[in-house]
Design a protein around this motif. Sequence first.
Motif, PDB file in Angstrom:
ATOM      1  N   GLU A   1      79.699 -21.062 -50.646  1.00 18.60           N
ATOM      2  CA  GLU A   1      81.179 -21.327 -51.341  1.00 18.60           C
ATOM      3  C   GLU A   1      82.089 -20.378 -50.345  1.00 18.60           C
ATOM      4  O   GLU A   1      83.279 -20.706 -50.368  1.00 18.60           O
ATOM      5  N   PHE A   2      81.543 -19.227 -50.101  1.00 20.90           N
ATOM      6  CA  PHE A   2      82.774 -18.199 -49.616  1.00 20.90           C
ATOM      7  C   PHE A   2      81.981 -17.106 -48.369  1.00 20.90           C
ATOM      8  O   PHE A   2      80.803 -17.144 -48.459  1.00 20.90           O
TER       9      PHE A   2
ATOM     10  N   GLU B   1      87.187 -18.776 -48.464  1.00 22.71           N
ATOM     11  CA  GLU B   1      86.334 -19.752 -48.973  1.00 22.71           C
ATOM     12  C   GLU B   1      85.814 -20.430 -47.825  1.00 22.71           C
ATOM     13  O   GLU B   1      86.511 -20.319 -46.320  1.00 22.71           O
ATOM     14  N   ARG B   2      84.466 -20.902 -47.680  1.00 25.62           N
ATOM     15  CA  ARG B   2      83.830 -21.426 -46.640  1.00 25.62           C
ATOM     16  C   ARG B   2      84.581 -22.601 -45.843  1.00 25.62           C
ATOM     17  O   ARG B   2      84.455 -22.665 -44.700  1.00 25.62           O
ATOM     18  N   ARG B   3      85.367 -23.350 -46.640  1.00 21.41           N
ATOM     19  CA  ARG B   3      86.017 -24.585 -45.857  1.00 21.41           C
ATOM     20  C   ARG B   3      87.093 -23.912 -44.906  1.00 21.41           C
ATOM     21  O   ARG B   3      87.553 -24.881 -44.256  1.00 21.41           O
TER      22      ARG B   3
END
Length: 170
Positions: free
Chosen positions: A89-90, A99-101
Amino acid sequence: MSHPASSSASPADGPRRSSSERPGAGILYEEKLTPAWWMWLLVLFAAVVALIALAPIDLWVAGAAAVVVGGGTAVALVASSTTIVVTDEFLRVGRARIERRFVGEAEAFRGDDVRRVRGPELDGRAFMNFRASVGPVVRIRITDPVDPTPYWLTSTRHPERIVEVLSARP
């Protein structure tokens, strides 16, 4: 201390969770950027300097000052240690977290390439986390359209492993 995945990992080397993480967020990579052994020589040097500087005045004062200066330097050295954590997630480097996104391509650098990316190619808007006792670095692109930070550049002892972990999308 780093915890890259390996076939000889013991249970103690497995993923750990901190109280700030959600239960489903397993740690994929964790590394503590602790000072190298030679940095501890600086602690000794600072204590000896205090001792020598104050010895002509009073040996008890000099001894106390050496202990205080050495202890303070040791505390500062330990407190300056940062941690790199990658989960599904991060990504967290020290107190910075994203955040990983919003994490894009990651690149590993060693040797002369480190001097190039930390010098002439460095963007002043980048988030930087350098350690004198850790030579290699990893550059992690940030894809958040509202974040003016183009990338994170951090010291690491295992830059290729971080690139591998970040390239494997959750």
